[in-house]
Design an enzyme around this catalytic site. Sequence first.
Site, PDB file in Angstrom:
ATOM      1  N   ASP A  92       0.930  -1.167   0.103  1.00  0.00           N
ATOM      2  CA  ASP A  92       0.097  -0.146  -0.015  1.00  0.00           C
ATOM      3  C   ASP A  92       0.832   1.399  -0.118  1.00  0.00           C
ATOM      4  OD1 ASP A  92      -1.857   2.070   0.412  1.00  0.00           O
ATOM      5  OD2 ASP A  92      -3.657   0.697   1.645  1.00  0.00           O
ATOM      6  N   HIS A 144      -3.612   0.950  -2.722  1.00  0.00           N
ATOM      7  CA  HIS A 144      -4.548   1.821  -1.856  1.00  0.00           C
ATOM      8  C   HIS A 144      -5.615   0.990  -2.723  1.00  0.00           C
ATOM      9  CE1 HIS A 144      -5.539   4.282   1.734  1.00  0.00           C
ATOM     10  NE2 HIS A 144      -6.308   4.486   0.693  1.00  0.00           N
TER      11      HIS A 144
END
Length: 517
Positions: A380, A411
Amino acid sequence: MLEGLVALCILILVVFIWPGSKYFGTGYQSDDVLQRLGISQRGAKNRVGSDLDGNNVAQPVCVGAVTEENAHTAALICKPSALANYLQKHCKTFTNYSPCVGWTWRASALLQTVYELCWPGERSIQFVRDNLQLSDDGLVSLDWAVPSYQKRRRTSSHSTSPVLLIIPNSFGKITRNVLKLCEMALSHGYLPAVFNRRSHNGTPLTTLKLQQFGDPTDLREAVRYIRYRQPAGRLYAVSESSGSGLLLSYLGECGSSSYVTAAVCLSPVFRCQSWFENGLCWPLQWALALYQKMGLSRYRTALGETMQTDALFSACTLRGVEEALFCQTGHVGCTPAVPTGISSSSNTSGTWDIYWERNEPLRDVDEVAIPVLSVCARDDPIRGDVQTTVPLELFETNPHFFLLLTDHGGHCGFSTQSERSVTGASSAISSVAASNSGLTSHGTNWSHRVLLQFFRATTDFFSAEERAKQLAARRRGLGGAAGGRAFRHRSVSTCKRVPACSHNIHAIYNWQRSYTR
């Protein structure tokens, strides 16, 4: 056109966001996380501790397929419990995540993140808005998603369909990820409702009060309105990105009186104070700060009565904007004026720390009383490194929290191999929806399938548990009239520190109808 834009994005990312370059590619190493949890990739087994009455020692669980070509793709980290066993047995989606690999832009964590958060989506749905007037005369709104082919009308209050409350990111942007979630929820019989904070997504700002990052007061009133409007349906909640701060704050403050059956956080941000301070590289900080200031610019004159707007609109970081909004001297809810002998810089720092004491999402985490699943990716680029940004000890010790950790996904991305072959297939959505079956699950986001299966599994688990308790009570001769009641909600009381107001619901919710696309 699309290829040119992708090439331009790559050039910008390479030049300006070089710190995020480590997230490109597919060889992201994750052995350190598993070793920290005492899990071996080669030796991982699909099993969970089944008893809670022994030593009750927290042991992380790894769920996922292990092959020679592809190491495990998902790890379920949680405290052993009966619910964990049930989820492992019935949530098969946890183990069939196949991320995109090879020479494709979807294999890049950063590019698929930008695509899901910034790229406009094709809408096969429309929104019916309810403006809710709060007890202090402020306004928040709920956008109810309905299919585009359906006439805009109110859902019957006698409907037993479950309600899915969606909390977008803290910046108020309705992303492609949220739109796809609404579409999939509709196809599975849910009533999706997107919660918009004050001044977000076209909601008028009628008071000089803005909602602090982790203040669940407005959300609490919105939930009570949903219970008033749909009393027969279960309520589930899902948050996106930094919106998880509001959801976790609400669940912790309300405890067993949250009215929510289960909740899911998609790519949540846990340690929010450090994330605001240095969690993002400066181009992303600048872009998000600019987006916030653009939304508040229309209220610049009015906000000047309670805050220093020059400091607000000159800030170039997320911390600068948040401090200008909520941590200035004399602002409501902050520390008083600077005492004699104390510098203004130290007072500002102290005010910032006090602000996060009241707004940190995990401040009341021990009070959470419902199952909460967090879906995160190790690569992420927004949240950051797993070791420093994810509270792994929380999932190892708290039986209500479950962490589904993947190697890839970015993300709120979680692109899969099947999505590569469905680009451009959205033209057939309307015809499929008209056939009374909604949208197809082919090509849908993996994290969305995970959360819907998680909701179904937790509901079935608690229903079976309630039936077992009723059967045991009848066998003991204690069933009586209560023996025939079916499990519906886990709690019926109001939140702590909040007066009951169901008898005055019409006075509180002076809501209006309007339609938005």
